[in-house]
Design a protein around this motif. Structure first.
Motif, short mmCIF file in Angstrom:
data_model
loop_
_atom_site.label_atom_id
_atom_site.label_comp_id
_atom_site.label_asym_id
_atom_site.label_seq_id
_atom_site.Cartn_x
_atom_site.Cartn_y
_atom_site.Cartn_z
N ASN A 33 -50.70 37.70 4.17
CA ASN A 33 -51.72 37.73 3.09
C ASN A 33 -52.96 36.96 3.51
OD1 ASN A 33 -50.17 39.28 1.39
ND2 ASN A 33 -49.39 37.57 0.20
N LYS A 34 -52.76 35.78 4.06
CA LYS A 34 -53.90 34.96 4.49
C LYS A 34 -54.66 35.64 5.63
CE LYS A 34 -51.81 30.53 3.18
NZ LYS A 34 -51.34 29.21 3.66
N MET A 35 -53.88 36.22 6.58
CA MET A 35 -54.52 36.85 7.73
C MET A 35 -55.31 38.09 7.32
SD MET A 35 -52.70 37.83 11.34
CE MET A 35 -51.40 38.72 10.50
N VAL A 36 -54.75 38.89 6.41
CA VAL A 36 -55.43 40.10 5.95
C VAL A 36 -56.69 39.74 5.15
CG1 VAL A 36 -55.23 42.12 4.46
CG2 VAL A 36 -53.35 41.51 5.98
N SER A 37 -56.59 38.72 4.30
CA SER A 37 -57.78 38.31 3.54
C SER A 37 -58.88 37.82 4.48
CB SER A 37 -57.41 37.21 2.54
OG SER A 37 -57.01 36.02 3.21
N LEU A 41 -62.12 39.88 -2.98
CA LEU A 41 -61.06 39.60 -3.95
C LEU A 41 -59.81 39.01 -3.30
CD1 LEU A 41 -60.25 39.74 -6.91
CD2 LEU A 41 -59.43 42.08 -6.53
N PRO A 42 -59.35 39.52 -2.14
CA PRO A 42 -58.18 38.87 -1.49
C PRO A 42 -58.41 37.41 -1.17
CG PRO A 42 -58.57 41.04 -0.55
CD PRO A 42 -59.74 40.74 -1.42
N THR A 43 -59.60 37.06 -0.71
CA THR A 43 -59.91 35.66 -0.40
C THR A 43 -59.84 34.80 -1.65
OG1 THR A 43 -61.31 36.30 1.46
CG2 THR A 43 -61.67 34.12 0.51
N ILE A 44 -60.37 35.33 -2.76
CA ILE A 44 -60.35 34.57 -4.02
C ILE A 44 -58.92 34.32 -4.48
CG2 ILE A 44 -60.99 34.67 -6.46
CD1 ILE A 44 -63.45 36.32 -5.60
N LEU A 45 -58.07 35.35 -4.40
CA LEU A 45 -56.70 35.22 -4.90
C LEU A 45 -55.82 34.39 -3.98
CD1 LEU A 45 -56.10 38.89 -6.12
CD2 LEU A 45 -56.70 36.91 -7.50
N VAL A 46 -55.95 34.62 -2.66
CA VAL A 46 -55.03 33.99 -1.70
C VAL A 46 -55.51 32.61 -1.26
CG1 VAL A 46 -53.98 34.22 0.59
CG2 VAL A 46 -54.19 36.23 -0.88
N ASP A 47 -56.79 32.51 -0.88
CA ASP A 47 -57.27 31.26 -0.29
C ASP A 47 -57.81 30.27 -1.32
OD1 ASP A 47 -56.80 32.02 2.43
OD2 ASP A 47 -58.46 33.41 2.25
N ILE A 48 -58.38 30.78 -2.41
CA ILE A 48 -58.93 29.88 -3.42
C ILE A 48 -57.89 29.54 -4.49
CG2 ILE A 48 -60.72 29.59 -5.18
CD1 ILE A 48 -62.55 31.32 -3.48
N PHE A 49 -57.35 30.57 -5.15
CA PHE A 49 -56.35 30.33 -6.19
C PHE A 49 -54.94 30.13 -5.63
CE2 PHE A 49 -59.68 32.58 -8.61
CZ PHE A 49 -59.88 31.66 -9.63
N LYS A 50 -54.73 30.50 -4.34
CA LYS A 50 -53.45 30.30 -3.64
C LYS A 50 -52.28 30.91 -4.41
CE LYS A 50 -55.03 26.11 -1.33
NZ LYS A 50 -55.30 26.82 -0.08
N LEU A 51 -52.47 32.13 -4.88
CA LEU A 51 -51.40 32.84 -5.58
C LEU A 51 -50.36 33.33 -4.58
CD1 LEU A 51 -53.44 34.95 -8.17
CD2 LEU A 51 -52.30 32.75 -8.51
N LYS A 52 -49.09 33.23 -4.98
CA LYS A 52 -47.99 33.66 -4.11
C LYS A 52 -47.05 34.60 -4.86
CE LYS A 52 -48.05 29.48 -1.27
NZ LYS A 52 -47.26 28.33 -0.73
N LYS A 53 -47.63 35.55 -5.56
CA LYS A 53 -46.84 36.53 -6.31
C LYS A 53 -46.52 37.74 -5.44
CE LYS A 53 -47.23 34.05 -10.07
NZ LYS A 53 -46.08 33.37 -10.67
#
Length: 426
Positions: free
Chosen positions: A16-20, A62-74
């Motif tokens: 997820n982090k790599m794709v974002s 959007l992926p950066t916001i969800l994964v790197d900023i909000f750190k969601l792991k759903k």
């Protein structure tokens, strides 16, 4: 969650982090392309590339916001990320037409990095729909009509969209085969590691059993040899007492003989104690839990059923406490028996195992979602049946433990096992 599932989950979080990050890089390239277009390195309409970059900002960031900023792991995050990648390729194609055909493969490449067939299939289906929709939009909102070689909706869909769908499906099938093969190799490698771990742990248990058997043999030998010499010494002393008043010299010889035999017995005992003290018949509770987890994973694989296990320690120091191999063998055998009963006789599809360790006891709860014991006439019928429960109950009674079975949305089995020998027969 099994160790293999944990491995895939960890890979999913890292991917997820790599794709974002990759999608941010794509956005940077788009902005770079706009700058190069301004200096006429590219020959694209200025309003076209500006509209493209504006439309790409949300799906690519959007992926950066969800994964790197909000750190969601759903679980759903990966699907949203890949869908954003698919939408981005559709936007690029709808505005730039055949100049960006290869971009349709980017979401497929990203999905294959998860090593899960489900994500890849979802992206392939989304990408096929994306190609068709992008061609449809290119017909209605074509920004550069001199680039598209086909005119008319029917020609664009028949000679533009359909061949590209077939080309994409060919590439997508190759990625699917590659992903399936890679996932299979990962599973085989994980199983080989797990089998090796099982082998090493079982080897350790077997070695401890051999030492235990050796100690029992040594104990029996000591009993026989020491008992014999002591009995000989007693008989010699009795004889010395009988002849002391008649033949004092002979009585002294008998006493000396008894003294020698007693010293021999004492030496035998000392040697045996030194030998026995070097034999270890215990393992730490932490090692026992590792072996239990490995066996649970094996049961999951054998029966293809979900088994959740939770271990709670009253104090962390309990992990380093020792427990005898006899208790370990019983715990593993009892869990195997209860899980097998839940699946074969209770038709369970999910099982929860909770192990609570306090200072004196190991408390185990096994709960399944099966039929329970409702079809049995009474509790004693279950204990006397061929499920092996009777054997578990008898052993627990012998060591001062407790077995309880009841219905609670399935079968609920509670075991209380003393960690040390009690006042019962052991």
């Amino acid at each position: 969650m099994s160790q293999f599932d944990e491995l895939l989950w960890k890979n999913e979080m890292e991917t997820n982090k790599m794709v974002s990050r990759a999608m941010r890089i794509v956005l940077y390239f788009c902005f770079t392309a706009e700058i190069l277009n301004l200096i006429h390195v590219f020959d694209v309409g200025h309003n076209v590339i500006i509209k493209m970059n504006v439309l790409l900002i949300i799906p690519l960031l959007l992926p950066t916001i969800l994964v790197d900023i909000f750190k969601l792991k759903k679980v759903w995050i990966k699907y949203l990320i890949l869908t954003c990648a698919v939408i981005s390729t559709g936007i690029c194609y709808a505005l730039l037409t055949f100049q960006t055909v290869l971009m349709f493969l980017i979401p497929t490449i990203l999905a294959s990095m998860y090593f899960r067939k489900k994500q890849l299939i979802v992206v392939i289906v989304e990408s096929v729909c994306n190609i068709l929709i992008a061609h449809l939009f290119s017909f209605y909102f074509l920004m550069q009509p001199w680039i598209e070689p086909f005119t008319g909706l029917e020609n664009i869909m028949l000679y533009g969209a359909l061949p590209r769908v077939l080309q994409y499906l060919c590439c997508g099938s190759l990625f699917y085969i590659l992903c399936n093969r890679t996932s299979g190799l990962m599973l085989q490698y994980h199983k080989s590691i797990k089998d090796k771990e099982i082998f090493e742990l079982e080897k350790s248990i077997a070695l401890q059993k051999i030492k235990y058997d050796e100690r029992e043999q040594v104990s029996r030998d000591i009993h026989n040899s020491v008992g014999h010499t002591i009995m000989a010494a007693i008989m010699s002393l009795d004889a010395a007492e009988a002849v002391y008043n008649v033949d004092s010299k002979k009585a002294i010889e008998k006493i000396k003989f008894a003294n020698i035999r007693m010293r021999e017995s004492l030496e035998d005992i000392r040697k045996a104690v030194r030998g026995i003290n070097t034999i270890v018949n215990e393992q730490t509770i932490e090692d026992m839990m590792k072996l239990i987890k490995v066996n649970i994973d094996k049961l999951e694989a054998d029966f293809n059923i979900k088994i959740r296990i939770r271990i709670n320690y009253y104090k962390e120091e309990l992990k380093k406490q020792n427990i005898c191999n006899e208790r370990i063998d019983f715990l593993i055998g009892a869990l195997q028996e209860l899980v097998t009963n839940s699946i074969k006789h209770g038709n369970a599809t999910a099982i929860i195992v909770i192990i609570n360790l306090d200072m004196s006891n190991i408390n185990i709860i096994v709960q399944d979602n099966g039929t329970g014991i409702e079809n049995m006439r009474n509790y004693e019928e279950l204990l006397d049946s061929g499920f092996g429960i009777k054997k578990i109950r008898n052993y627990l009674i012998s060591i001062g433990g407790i077995l309880k079975i009841e219905n609670q949305e399935g079968m609920l089995v509670t075991l209380k096992i003393p960690k040390r020998a009690g006042d019962k027969n052991e």
